[in-house]
Design an enzyme around this catalytic site. Structure first.
Site, PDB file in Angstrom:
ATOM      1  N   ASP A 169      39.946   8.879  73.424  1.00  0.00           N
ATOM      2  CA  ASP A 169      39.192   9.174  72.194  1.00  0.00           C
ATOM      3  C   ASP A 169      37.707   8.885  72.406  1.00  0.00           C
ATOM      4  O   ASP A 169      36.836   9.679  72.029  1.00  0.00           O
ATOM      5  CB  ASP A 169      39.755   8.319  71.053  1.00  0.00           C
ATOM      6  CG  ASP A 169      39.374   8.835  69.679  1.00  0.00           C
ATOM      7  OD1 ASP A 169      38.914   9.986  69.559  1.00  0.00           O
ATOM      8  OD2 ASP A 169      39.532   8.076  68.704  1.00  0.00           O
ATOM      9  N   HIS A 255      41.386  19.233  69.797  1.00  0.00           N
ATOM     10  CA  HIS A 255      42.511  18.356  69.442  1.00  0.00           C
ATOM     11  C   HIS A 255      43.224  18.873  68.208  1.00  0.00           C
ATOM     12  O   HIS A 255      44.457  18.967  68.168  1.00  0.00           O
ATOM     13  CB  HIS A 255      42.024  16.929  69.183  1.00  0.00           C
ATOM     14  CG  HIS A 255      43.009  16.089  68.418  1.00  0.00           C
ATOM     15  ND1 HIS A 255      43.104  16.130  67.028  1.00  0.00           N
ATOM     16  CD2 HIS A 255      43.959  15.220  68.822  1.00  0.00           C
ATOM     17  CE1 HIS A 255      44.074  15.325  66.638  1.00  0.00           C
ATOM     18  NE2 HIS A 255      44.600  14.756  67.695  1.00  0.00           N
TER      19      HIS A 255
END
Length: 360
Positions: A169, A255
């Site tokens: 992330d 994503h």
């Protein structure tokens, strides 16, 4: 438009800091309402009790979903307890629920992550779902948490894969902020990027490259080294400030598109974001040395670099095009890239990123 940077009023990180929760909370009140899971309570209550002093603590078990039903239930329990401070201890949905409760009740909130798998703890945002776990809305909050407290002894004992997912992330932070800076896009708090936010995003990336693998290996051995401390800070604070005050672009949009493929649901958010970062770099036509550095880091950290790594064993053209179309939604963040992006461009970048991952 003004430049804006958002951050918690206090960010505290160190070994054994859970014992100091009540002392730090005294600035806001001595009657604490702690929202956590039953297993989380077992992990943290003995440490909190050591420093409890005269503080009153009400523990409440989280029901598992950040939804308005749960938020209203917790608000009612907090009201009955007469609590002055909301404390969310655990993972992302507990944090989001605690932040929402504090917002609606106009009370201070302290966020205490027990894992470092996302950059959500520092953010001024709660993601609200339905009772059945379907996304409902973003609740944008007027401020970041009053305090984020991270006990690295506890976080470092979480599974290795969670720390690595947090690195995935955090990997996107610098590249998305850079894209937003180049396009003069607004950040997640409605302003332009400050130099401070950009510097934090760049430091986040440098920390991952320099110390990410050392931290991964240390956590595997169940120890907390300086590298682990630095990566926890990168995953939680540097990435948290960097993404919110720097802005989101291609990686997170990719994503979001990937969530349309059921096979990817078993992966953590950060694992999919890591692949999205590679796709963004390909989409940009980034320098080959930069792409190879990111690829090398992902492969050494065991983050996905191919569609097969994401669980997609059979690549279907229409399925990947659907990912591309969703990523290009006007409601998502691909519009923050410094050039026009079409679904066809995204499709080509996904296939090319997969080919690079397989080649290397």
């Amino acid at each position: 438009m003004a430049s804006i940077i958002a951050s918690p009023s206090r960010y505290i990180q160190g070994k054994g800091e859970m014992e100091n929760l009540c002392t730090y909370a005294e600035n806001y009140g001595t009657n604490l309402f702690v929202l956590t899971s039953p297993s989380g309570r077992k992990r943290v209550e003995p440490f909190i009790a050591k420093g409890q002093k005269d503080a009153k603590i009400t523990y409440e078990a989280f029901n598992g979903e950040c939804c308005m039903t749960e938020i209203n239930r917790v608000m009612d329990m907090c009201e009955k307890a007469g609590s002055e401070v909301i404390v969310g201890i655990g993972g992302g949905k507990i944090h989001d629920t605690a932040k929402a409760v504090a917002y609606y009740m106009k009370k201070p909130v302290i966020i205490v992550p027990t894992i470092a798998s996302t950059d959500a703890p520092c953010s001024a945002l709660s993601v609200i779902y339905t009772d059945d776990g379907v996304f409902e809305k973003y609740l944008f909050l007027p401020a970041s948490p009053n305090m984020v407290l991270v006990d690295t002894d506890i976080v470092s004992k979480a599974p290795e894969r969670l720390l690595v997912a947090g690195m995935g992330d955090a990997l996107a932070t610098y590249f998305e902020a850079r894209a937003c800076q180049q396009s003069d896009a607004s950040n997640c708090v409605g302003g332009k990027i400050t130099r401070a936010a950009m510097a934090l995003a760049e430091l986040c990336y440098e920390t991952l490259i320099d110390e990410g693998i050392d931290a991964k290996l240390a956590v595997r051995e169940n120890i907390c080294t300086k590298a682990v401390e630095h990566i926890i800070e990168a995953n939680t604070y540097l990435s948290g400030i960097g993404f919110e005050s720097g802005g989101l672009a291609g990686a997170h949009a990719i994503h979001n598109g990937l969530t349309a493929i059921p096979e990817t649901h078993e992966l953590y958010h950060g694992e999919k974001v890591a692949f999205g970062t590679l796709v963004q770099l390909v989409l940009e036509g980034a320098d080959q040395d930069e792409i190879q550095e990111v690829l090398g880091f992902c492969q050494e950290a065991e983050l996905p670099t191919t569609l097969a790594d994401l669980g997609i064993k059979e690549v279907k053209e229409e399925q990947i095009m659907e990912v591309a179309r969703l990523a290009c939604s006007p409601d998502d963040t691909l519009g923050n890239m410094p050039f026009e992006v079409t679904p066809e461009d995204v499709y080509a970048a996904i296939i090319a990123a997969d080919a690079l991952g397989r080649y290397y």
